[in-house]
Design a protein around this motif. Structure first.
Motif, short mmCIF file in Angstrom:
data_model
loop_
_atom_site.label_atom_id
_atom_site.label_comp_id
_atom_site.label_asym_id
_atom_site.label_seq_id
_atom_site.Cartn_x
_atom_site.Cartn_y
_atom_site.Cartn_z
N ALA A 101 -49.26 35.44 32.74
CA ALA A 101 -48.66 36.49 31.92
C ALA A 101 -49.58 36.81 30.76
O ALA A 101 -50.58 36.12 30.53
N LYS A 102 -49.24 37.85 30.02
CA LYS A 102 -49.98 38.13 28.79
C LYS A 102 -48.98 38.44 27.67
O LYS A 102 -47.89 38.96 27.90
N ILE A 103 -49.37 38.05 26.45
CA ILE A 103 -48.49 38.16 25.29
C ILE A 103 -49.20 39.01 24.25
O ILE A 103 -50.30 38.67 23.81
N PRO A 104 -48.60 40.13 23.84
CA PRO A 104 -49.27 40.99 22.85
C PRO A 104 -49.40 40.29 21.50
O PRO A 104 -48.44 39.74 20.96
N MET A 105 -50.62 40.31 20.98
CA MET A 105 -50.87 39.66 19.69
C MET A 105 -50.28 40.46 18.53
O MET A 105 -50.23 39.96 17.40
N GLN A 106 -49.83 41.66 18.81
CA GLN A 106 -49.22 42.49 17.78
C GLN A 106 -47.97 41.83 17.20
O GLN A 106 -47.52 42.16 16.10
N ALA A 107 -47.41 40.83 17.93
CA ALA A 107 -46.25 40.10 17.43
C ALA A 107 -46.58 39.34 16.14
O ALA A 107 -45.69 39.13 15.31
N ILE A 108 -47.86 38.97 15.96
CA ILE A 108 -48.23 38.18 14.78
C ILE A 108 -48.19 39.03 13.51
O ILE A 108 -47.53 38.65 12.53
N PRO A 109 -48.86 40.21 13.46
CA PRO A 109 -48.73 41.02 12.24
C PRO A 109 -47.29 41.45 11.97
O PRO A 109 -46.88 41.59 10.82
N SER A 110 -46.50 41.63 13.04
CA SER A 110 -45.09 41.96 12.84
C SER A 110 -44.39 40.83 12.11
O SER A 110 -43.58 41.05 11.19
N ALA A 111 -44.70 39.58 12.52
CA ALA A 111 -44.09 38.42 11.87
C ALA A 111 -44.55 38.31 10.42
O ALA A 111 -43.77 37.95 9.53
N ILE A 112 -45.83 38.62 10.18
CA ILE A 112 -46.35 38.55 8.82
C ILE A 112 -45.63 39.56 7.92
O ILE A 112 -45.42 39.33 6.72
N GLN A 113 -45.20 40.68 8.52
CA GLN A 113 -44.44 41.68 7.77
C GLN A 113 -42.94 41.35 7.72
O GLN A 113 -42.14 42.12 7.18
N GLY A 114 -42.56 40.20 8.29
CA GLY A 114 -41.16 39.80 8.27
C GLY A 114 -40.32 40.43 9.36
O GLY A 114 -39.10 40.41 9.29
N LYS A 115 -40.96 40.97 10.40
CA LYS A 115 -40.22 41.59 11.50
C LYS A 115 -40.24 40.66 12.71
O LYS A 115 -41.22 39.99 12.96
N GLU A 116 -39.14 40.65 13.45
CA GLU A 116 -39.07 39.87 14.68
C GLU A 116 -39.22 40.81 15.87
O GLU A 116 -38.61 41.87 15.92
N THR A 117 -40.07 40.43 16.81
CA THR A 117 -40.25 41.23 18.02
C THR A 117 -39.95 40.37 19.24
O THR A 117 -39.83 39.14 19.14
N GLU A 118 -39.90 41.02 20.39
CA GLU A 118 -39.52 40.34 21.62
C GLU A 118 -40.46 39.19 21.97
O GLU A 118 -40.04 38.16 22.48
N ASN A 119 -41.75 39.36 21.66
CA ASN A 119 -42.75 38.36 22.06
C ASN A 119 -43.10 37.37 20.95
O ASN A 119 -44.02 36.57 21.10
N LEU A 120 -42.34 37.38 19.85
CA LEU A 120 -42.72 36.58 18.69
C LEU A 120 -42.75 35.09 19.00
O LEU A 120 -43.73 34.40 18.69
N GLN A 121 -41.67 34.56 19.61
CA GLN A 121 -41.61 33.12 19.86
C GLN A 121 -42.71 32.67 20.81
O GLN A 121 -43.27 31.57 20.65
N ASP A 122 -43.06 33.52 21.80
CA ASP A 122 -44.15 33.18 22.70
C ASP A 122 -45.48 33.13 21.95
O ASP A 122 -46.30 32.23 22.18
N ALA A 123 -45.70 34.08 21.05
CA ALA A 123 -46.94 34.11 20.29
C ALA A 123 -47.04 32.89 19.38
O ALA A 123 -48.11 32.28 19.25
N ILE A 124 -45.93 32.50 18.75
CA ILE A 124 -45.94 31.33 17.86
C ILE A 124 -46.18 30.06 18.68
O ILE A 124 -46.89 29.15 18.23
N ARG A 125 -45.62 30.02 19.89
CA ARG A 125 -45.88 28.85 20.76
C ARG A 125 -47.37 28.73 21.05
O ARG A 125 -47.92 27.63 21.03
N VAL A 126 -48.03 29.85 21.29
CA VAL A 126 -49.47 29.82 21.55
C VAL A 126 -50.20 29.27 20.33
O VAL A 126 -51.08 28.41 20.44
N LEU A 127 -49.84 29.76 19.13
CA LEU A 127 -50.51 29.29 17.91
C LEU A 127 -50.29 27.79 17.71
O LEU A 127 -51.20 27.07 17.29
N ASP A 128 -49.07 27.30 17.99
CA ASP A 128 -48.81 25.85 17.86
C ASP A 128 -49.65 25.05 18.86
O ASP A 128 -50.13 23.95 18.54
N ILE A 129 -49.83 25.57 20.08
CA ILE A 129 -50.66 24.88 21.07
C ILE A 129 -52.12 24.87 20.62
O ILE A 129 -52.84 23.88 20.85
N ILE A 130 -52.55 25.93 19.95
CA ILE A 130 -53.92 25.95 19.41
C ILE A 130 -54.09 24.82 18.40
O ILE A 130 -55.12 24.12 18.38
#
Length: 895
Positions: free
Chosen positions: A172-201
C-alpha cells in the motif's frame, strides 16, 4: 454510629417492570465525544512539557508499505525472532542499487516502509549470513567451539554459511500529506498510518545503534544506565520516544523509561545472585534450568552466541557423549568420554565446572554441551519474570529522578538519539526541535473538607492531618479481638495506645476480649491454611460468639502466606471485618493510619467533601447520582493460569460520594473488557452492575440513580470504542432490565496513568503544584481530554493522570467536570493526602488486589462454571470468585 450490627439488612430488589420479549434493535455505534471547551477556573501558570515540536519540509510524496517474507533456501519460513533485522541489514548493504539507493524502516517482522517507491513492486533477494557451526552426532557433542577429531574438514570451517531468501512485495501507499495536516492540528484518514511509519523509523534508528527495543522504548548497553535491584536483576534506564498528535500540532514525546534485564557476564555469578546464595553447592539446579532457558550466552574463546535450551542431566565430570576418534590407520572409532575430560584433553583449564551441570545449547534430543564457566550472559536480555516486593521497591527507589534531573536526562537522550542523522527520517522531511514545549496550566483550589464537630478546613499542598481533629463520622469498635501470628510485638501496649489514639480521633475503641490469641508455636511452620484454621479453632473455643472485628498481627509486612487464607476465612466464610498489620515502629501517626482503615471498614467516614452536604454541584448532589470505579487486574508475567479479576465499586448512601462498596468477579485471563456487567442466567440478571444498583437503591432512600458517572482505569485509546459499545451498553441493559421506563443519564471518563507526558515548572526545581490541570496545547486535537496532577509529588517527578471524557449525557460544563474529578482525589479514606487518581478507581484496584490474594488459595477442584466461572470450548475453566459474606459485602472491606 455504624457498627457491624447496625448495617442494614440485605436490600430489597428494585421493583422491575414487566419486560416483554422485544425484537433485537440494531444499536448505533457510540463514538468518543469531542471537546466542548477548555476550562477557565484556577490560577494560570506557565509550564514546560516533554513534547518536542515536529517540522515537515516536504511538499508531497508517499510512504510505501511493503510486505516482507523471509525463508530458508529450502522454502521453510524463518521464525526466529531478531534475525530478521540482520537479514534486512544485509539486503540493504548488498543490493543498494537494486533498491534504488533507498533506505527503509523495517519493523523487525513482516513490514517495511520507504519514502517513495522501490524500483519494482516485487523484489527477490538472497543473502548469506555466517553462523557458528554446531557439529553434532546422534549422542551429543561436547561443545560447538571444538569439533570432533574425525571431521577435519569441519574443524577448518568453524563458520557455517546460511542462505536466506527475501521477498519484498508492494502492499500500500500512505500520503505524507497527513503529517503537515497533523502539524496544523487536523486529523485525516491516513494520519494514524503515517504516525505508525514515523514510530517504526524511530525503532529502526534505535536498532541500528544496538539498542534493546521494548515497544517504543529503547535501551543502550551502557553501564551508567544500570542499577542492580537484587536477585541478579538490573534496572536498565532508557528512553521512550513516540509521535503524538496534539492541539499544537505533531510532537515527539520523549521520556525516561526503565526495563528489567538479566545481569550480564558470568553465568555462575548470575545464578548465585538470582538464588541469593554464596556457595555454588547450594544452588537449586531445577530452578536454574527454568531461569536460564532461552537466555543467550557468548562462549569462550570465540565469543559466538547461542541460546540456552537446558542443562545436562549429569554433572560435567560425569556427563558422557560419543565422539569420533581417528586412528593412525585412517579408521574412525567412536568412543565415549566425559565433557570434562574432553576439555582437559584440549588443555582448556576448567576450575569449577566439573561439579556442575553443563549448559545445553542444542536440541533436547541432540544436545550440545558447554561447561558453565566458558559461558557469559550477553548484555541487554530482558528479565520477564515478576519481581519480588523487595526488587520492586528497590527499582522504584533507584529509578526516581527529580524534575531538573529528568529534564537534563531527556535533553541528553534526544541529543544522543541523533534523529537528525537518520537517513529515512531525512528522506521523509521530518525535523525535530530541541526545546521543551511551553504550555499553560491552571492550579485548581483544593476542595473544602469536613471533619468532626462540624469543622470545615482546606487542605494545604494536597495534604492535611487529624492533629487535634476528630473524624467526621467515627464508629465504635466493639466485640473485637487481637490475633497474633507469631509476630514479635508488645500487644498489650499496642491495644492501650490504639484505644488512646482512637479516643483522640473520636473513635470509641472498647476494650477487646480479654485474651490476645497467640499462635501455637507448633503450627508456626504448618501450611498457611492450617495455621488459619487452627487460629479460628482457638478463637471459637474461647469466645462466647462471633467477633465483629479482628485485628490481625502478622510477622511479615509484604510476603505473608497467611494473608490470603486469613482474608478468605473472614470475608467469605464468616463475615468478619478484619485489619492486618505488621508493626515495626509504632507511633501515633502509625496508629492513626490504622484507625483510618478500621473506621472506614466498620462503616464510618474519616473526612468528606463539604459539597456532599451542600448544593455546590447540583448535577451530583441535587440529583440522585451514583459514581462508579472500574478496573481489571491481570496475573503477573509468567502466571499463565491466573484468571483476570474485574472489580467495580460504586458510591452508596447518596448524596454521599465518599462511601463505596465493591463487587468483584473473575473472568478469562488477560481479557481487559469486563464481560459480566449484565449477565442473564435463567431469565435473571446476575451481573455486577445490577448488584450495585440494588445497593444504591437500598442505601439512598429507595431512589434510583438518575445520573451515573463511570470512571474506567487501565484501557488504551484503541479500546475506547469497546468501553462505550460493550461495557457502557451492558450497564444500560442492566438499567433497562430492572425498569424499562427508567432512563438514567451516563457520563464515562477514562483515567490513564501509563503514559509518558510530564510537566515541569519554568522556574525552580520543585514538582508542579497539586491541582495543576492542563487541557490545551498538548492535549488531543479534538477529543475531550485533560491532564491533572491532583497530588503533591514528594519524590521523583509527578506523573499526571490523563483523563479522557468519552461520553457525557449529563451535560457537565468543562469546569464542573474537572472540579468533580479533582474533588474525587480528596475522598480516599485510607490517607490524609490527595491521591493521583480518583478514589473510586483506587478502590477498584484495591478490591481486585485483595480478592486476588484470596483467589491464590482457592481449591482448583472447586471450579465450576455454574458458580460464576467462565468456560469456553477447549479452554481451562475460570475459577469463580469466592462470594463475600452478606455481613461484609456492603462494607469498605478493601479499604
Amino acid at each position: 454510629m455504624d457498627s457491624i450490627e447496625a448495617l442494614p439488612p440485605p436490600p430489597p430488589v428494585i421493583p422491575p417492570s414487566v419486560v416483554p420479549e422485544m425484537e433485537p434493535v440494531k444499536k448505533k455505534t457510540i463514538l468518543p465525544m469531542a471537546r466542548r471547551s477548555c476550562g477557565t477556573k484556577g490560577q494560570k501558570i506557565p509550564l514546560l512539557t516533554n513534547h518536542f515540536s515536529v517540522g515537515f519540509n516536504k511538499a508531497s510524496g508517499h510512504f510505501f508499505h511493503y510486505s516482507v517474507a523471509i525463508t530458508y533456501e529450502d522454502g521453510r519460513p524463518v521464525e526466529a525472532k531478531g534475525i530478521g533485522r540482520k537479514i534486512l541489514d544485509r539486503v540493504q548493504e548488498t543490493y543498494k542499487s537494486e533498491l534504488g539507493s533507498k533506505y527503509f524502516a523495517y519493523d523487525g517482522e513482516k513490514t517495511l516502509f520507504t519514502v517513495g517507491a522501490l524500483p519494482s513492486n516485487k523484489l527477490d533477494f538472497s543473502v548469506v549470513l555466517e553462523e557458528a557451526v554446531s557439529s553434532r552426532n546422534n549422542t551429543g557433542n561436547a561443545s560447538p567451539e571444538e569439533t570432533n577429531d574425525g571431521d577435519k574438514k569441519r574443524s577448518r570451517r568453524p563458520n557455517q554459511s546460511k542462505k536466506f531468501l527475501v521477498e519484498i512485495s508492494y502492499a500500500a501507499k500512505i500520503p505524507m500529506q497527513a503529517i503537515p495536516s497533523a502539524i496544523q492540528g487536523k486529523e485525516t484518514e491516513n494520519l494514524q498510518d503515517a504516525i505508525r511509519v514515523l514510530d517504526i523509523i524511530l525503532r529502526q534508528s534505535a536498532a541500528r545503534q544496538g539498542c534493546l527495543l521494548v515497544r517504543q522504548s529503547f535501551f543502550h548497553n551502557d553501564a551508567a544506565n544500570f542499577v542492580a535491584i537484587g536477585g541478579g536483576v538490573i534496572g536498565c534506564r532508557g528512553y521512550h520516544s513516540s509521535f503524538r498528535t496534539t492541539q499544537g500540532g505533531l510532537s515527539l514525546n520523549i521520556d525516561t523509561s526503565t526495563t528489567m534485564i538479566v545481569q550480564p557476564g558470568d553465568v555462575l555469578e548470575f545464578l548465585l545472585a538470582n538464588q541469593n546464595q554464596k556457595n555454588p553447592a547450594s544452588l537449586d539446579w531445577n530452578k536454574a534450568k527454568r531461569t536460564l532457558k532461552s537466555l543467550r550466552v557468548s562462549v569462550a574463546p570465540s565469543n559466538r552466541e547461542y541460546k540456552i535450551t537446558g542443562l545436562s542431566e549429569q554433572l560435567c565430570k560425569h556427563q558422557l557423549f560419543t565422539r569420533n576418534l581417528k586412528k593412525d590407520n585412517g579408521e574412525v572409532e567412536e568412543i565415549e568420554t566425559t565433557v570434562l575430560q574432553y576439555f582437559h584433553d584440549r588443555r582448556i583449564d576448567l576450575r569449577y565446572s566439573g561439579d556442575m551441570p553443563c549448559i545445553n545449547v542444542g536440541k533436547p534430543k541432540r544436545p550440545t554441551y558447554i561447561p558453565i564457566e566458558l559461558c557469559k550472559l550477553v548484555p541487554l536480555q530482558r528479565y520477564t519474570r515478576s519481581l519480588t516486593n523487595l526488587q520492586r521497591a528497590s527499582l522504584v527507589e533507584k529509578s526516581r529522578q527529580k524534575p531538573p534531573e529528568r529534564m537534563t536526562s531527556l535533553t541528553t537522550g534526544l541529543k544522543n538519539s541523533n534523529y537528525g542523522a537518520d537517513p529515512v527520517l531525512q528522506e521523509s522531511g521530518v525535523t525535530i526541535g530541541s526545546d521543551f514545549t511551553q504550555v499553560e496550566g491552571r492550579i485548581l483550589p483544593a476542595p473544602k473538607l469536613k471533619v468532626g464537630n462540624g469543622e470545615d478546613f482546606f487542605p494545604r499542598n494536597g495534604r492535611w492531618n487529624f492533629n487535634n481533629k476528630k473524624l467526621v463520622e467515627p464508629t465504635t469498635v466493639t466485640k473485637w479481638a487481637v490475633v497474633n501470628f507469631s509476630a514479635r510485638c508488645d500487644t498489650r501496649g499496642l491495644i492501650r495506645d490504639l484505644m488512646r489514639c482512637g479516643q483522640m480521633k473520636g473513635i470509641n475503641v472498647e476494650p477487646p476480649f480479654k485474651d490476645v490469641f497467640d499462635e501455637n508455636p507448633e503450627f508456626r511452620r504448618a501450611p498457611a491454611t492450617i495455621r488459619v484454621e487452627k487460629m479460628f479453632e482457638l478463637i471459637q473455643s474461647k469466645l462466647p460468639g462471633k467477633p465483629l472485628f479482628l485485628l490481625c498481627i502478622l510477622a511479615e509486612r509484604k510476603n505473608s502466606d497467611v494473608y490470603g487464607p486469613w482474608k478468605k476465612k473472614n470475608l467469605s466464610d464468616l463475615g468478619i471485618v478484619t485489619q492486618c498489620i505488621a508493626p515495626t515502629r509504632v507511633n501515633d501517626q502509625y496508629l492513626t493510619n490504622v484507625l483510618l482503615k478500621i473506621n472506614a471498614k466498620l462503616g464510618g467516614l474519616n473526612s468528606m467533601l463539604a459539597m456532599e452536604r451542600s448544593p455546590a454541584m447540583p448535577k451530583v448532589t441535587q440529583v440522585p447520582t451514583i459514581i462508579v470505579g472500574m478496573d481489571v487486574s491481570h496475573g503477573s508475567p509468567g502466571q499463565s493460569d491466573v484468571p483476570s479479576i474485574a472489580a467495580v465499586v460504586s458510591s452508596r448512601a447518596w448524596p454521599l460520594i465518599s462511601r463505596y462498596r465493591a463487587c468483584v468477579r473473575t473472568q478469562s485471563r488477560k481479557v481487559e473488557m469486563i464481560d459480566n456487567l449484565f449477565k442473564l442466567v435463567d431469565g435473571k440478571d446476575e451481573g455486577i452492575f445490577k448488584e450495585l444498583l440494588v445497593d444504591f437503591y437500598a442505601s439512598s432512600g429507595q431512589r434510583k440513580p438518575e445520573h451515573i458517572i463511570i470512571f474506567r482505569d487501565g484501557v488504551s485509546e484503541s479500546q475506547f470504542n469497546q468501553v462505550l459499545n460493550i461495557e457502557l451498553d451492558q450497564m444500560m441493559q442492566a438499567c433497562k432490565f430492572l425498569d424499562d421506563k427508567w432512563d438514567p443519564k451516563f457520563t464515562v471518563v477514562i483515567a490513564q496513568k501509563n503514559h509518558h507526558t510530564k510537566f515541569f515548572q519554568t522556574r525552580g526545581p520543585d514538582n508542579v503544584s497539586p491541582g495543576t490541570i492542563i487541557d490545551s496545547k498538548i492535549c488531543h486535537p479534538h477529543n475531550n481530554d485533560f491532564y491533572l496532577c491532583a497530588h503533591a509529588g514528594m519524590i521523583g517527578t509527578t506523573r499526571p493522570t490523563h483523563y479522557h471524557v468519552l461520553y457525557d449525557e449529563i451535560g457537565f460544563s468543562t469546569d464542573d467536570l474537572q472540579e468533580l474529578v479533582h474533588s474525587l482525589s480528596y475522598v480516599y479514606q485510607r490517607s490524609t493526602t490527595a491521591i493521583s487518581v480518583v478514589a473510586p478507581i483506587c478502590y477498584a484496584h484495591l478490591a481486585a488486589a485483595q480478592m486476588g490474594t484470596v483467589m491464590k488459595f482457592e481449591e482448583m477442584s472447586e471450579v465450576s462454571s455454574s458458580h460464576g466461572g467462565i468456560t469456553t470450548p477447549g479452554a481451562v475453566p475460570v475459577p469463580p470468585m469466592p462470594k463475600l459474606n452478606d455481613t461484609v459485602a456492603s462494607s469498605m472491606f478493601f479499604c
